[in-house]
Design a protein around this motif. Structure first.
Motif, PDB file in Angstrom:
ATOM      1  N   LEU A  45       1.117  -0.925   0.281  1.00 21.60           N
ATOM      2  CA  LEU A  45      -0.506  -0.298  -0.040  1.00 21.60           C
ATOM      3  C   LEU A  45       0.949   1.431  -0.392  1.00 21.60           C
ATOM      4  CD1 LEU A  45      -2.865  -1.185   2.459  1.00 21.60           C
ATOM      5  CD2 LEU A  45      -3.055  -1.164   0.341  1.00 21.60           C
ATOM      6  N   VAL A  46       1.958   1.164   0.400  1.00 18.90           N
ATOM      7  CA  VAL A  46       2.819   1.924   0.771  1.00 18.90           C
ATOM      8  C   VAL A  46       4.064   2.108  -0.055  1.00 18.90           C
ATOM      9  CG1 VAL A  46       2.071   3.351   2.489  1.00 18.90           C
ATOM     10  CG2 VAL A  46       4.366   2.372   2.609  1.00 18.90           C
ATOM     11  N   VAL A  47       4.892   2.712  -0.626  1.00 16.84           N
ATOM     12  CA  VAL A  47       6.568   2.835  -0.675  1.00 16.84           C
ATOM     13  C   VAL A  47       7.114   3.340   0.071  1.00 16.84           C
ATOM     14  CG1 VAL A  47       8.547   3.127  -2.642  1.00 16.84           C
ATOM     15  CG2 VAL A  47       5.464   1.657  -3.575  1.00 16.84           C
ATOM     16  N   ARG A  48       8.395   2.619   0.139  1.00 18.32           N
ATOM     17  CA  ARG A  48       9.104   3.786   0.958  1.00 18.32           C
ATOM     18  C   ARG A  48      10.860   4.215   0.153  1.00 18.32           C
ATOM     19  NH1 ARG A  48      14.406   2.453   4.540  1.00 18.32           N
ATOM     20  NH2 ARG A  48      14.116   3.676   5.794  1.00 18.32           N
ATOM     21  N   GLU A  49      11.130   5.603   0.350  1.00 20.84           N
ATOM     22  CA  GLU A  49      11.872   5.947  -0.227  1.00 20.84           C
ATOM     23  C   GLU A  49      12.976   6.936   0.254  1.00 20.84           C
ATOM     24  OE1 GLU A  49       9.882   8.429  -2.816  1.00 20.84           O
ATOM     25  OE2 GLU A  49       9.326   7.112  -5.134  1.00 20.84           O
ATOM     26  N   VAL A  50      14.265   6.195   0.056  1.00 21.21           N
ATOM     27  CA  VAL A  50      15.080   7.050   1.275  1.00 21.21           C
ATOM     28  C   VAL A  50      16.385   7.972  -0.063  1.00 21.21           C
ATOM     29  CG1 VAL A  50      17.644   6.518   2.476  1.00 21.21           C
ATOM     30  CG2 VAL A  50      15.695   4.965   1.940  1.00 21.21           C
ATOM     31  N   ASP A  51      16.350   8.768   0.184  1.00 21.13           N
ATOM     32  CA  ASP A  51      17.038  10.310  -0.167  1.00 21.13           C
ATOM     33  C   ASP A  51      18.582  10.482   0.312  1.00 21.13           C
ATOM     34  OD1 ASP A  51      14.289  11.027  -1.642  1.00 21.13           O
ATOM     35  OD2 ASP A  51      13.945  11.929   0.176  1.00 21.13           O
ATOM     36  N   GLU A  52      19.021  10.379  -0.836  1.00 25.36           N
ATOM     37  CA  GLU A  52      20.110   9.646   0.142  1.00 25.36           C
ATOM     38  C   GLU A  52      21.236  10.536   0.600  1.00 25.36           C
ATOM     39  OE1 GLU A  52      22.276   7.003   0.527  1.00 25.36           O
ATOM     40  OE2 GLU A  52      20.052   5.861  -0.544  1.00 25.36           O
ATOM     41  N   LEU A  56      20.073  12.134   5.654  1.00 26.09           N
ATOM     42  CA  LEU A  56      19.299  11.610   5.393  1.00 26.09           C
ATOM     43  C   LEU A  56      18.136  11.210   5.266  1.00 26.09           C
ATOM     44  CD1 LEU A  56      19.642   8.073   4.212  1.00 26.09           C
ATOM     45  CD2 LEU A  56      19.267   7.547   6.622  1.00 26.09           C
ATOM     46  N   ARG A  57      17.028  11.617   4.094  1.00 22.37           N
ATOM     47  CA  ARG A  57      15.726  11.421   4.468  1.00 22.37           C
ATOM     48  C   ARG A  57      14.835  10.292   4.354  1.00 22.37           C
ATOM     49  NH1 ARG A  57      13.582  17.367   4.208  1.00 22.37           N
ATOM     50  NH2 ARG A  57      11.778  16.178   5.832  1.00 22.37           N
TER      51      ARG A  57
END
Length: 90
Positions: A45-52, A56-57
């Motif tokens: 239902l959700v996708v986790r995205e890492v801003d490098e 880091l967010r």
């Protein structure tokens, strides 16, 4: 997530950062939110995205399946406000 957090989560722009989600859902701990987001991710239902970097967010966005649930979840949130239970089961 509680019903009070559902409308808040759907009203935020996508993708939404973890800290913004936490502020939008009163009373939720960091651990509880993290656990719920992991469950929602496992359910597709959700996708986790890492801003490098730096800093880091982590942000989350709804999948098509998650977005399709919006009307049902908002309806459930409305129902829970209309028929609160103060003495246990209905």
């Amino acid at each position: 997530m509680s019903s009070r957090g559902v409308p808040a989560a759907y009203e935020l722009p996508q993708p939404v950062h973890f800290a913004d989600l936490r502020r939008a859902i009163p009373g939720i701990s960091e651990r509880m939110l993290s656990d719920r987001l992991s469950e929602l991710g496992s359910a597709g239902l959700v996708v986790r995205e890492v801003d490098e970097g730096p800093p880091l967010r982590v942000s989350y966005r709804l999948t098509r399946a998650g977005a399709a649930m919006e009307p049902a979840l908002k309806g459930l949130a409305h129902w829970s406000k209309t028929y609160p239970t103060s003495d246990g089961p209905c």
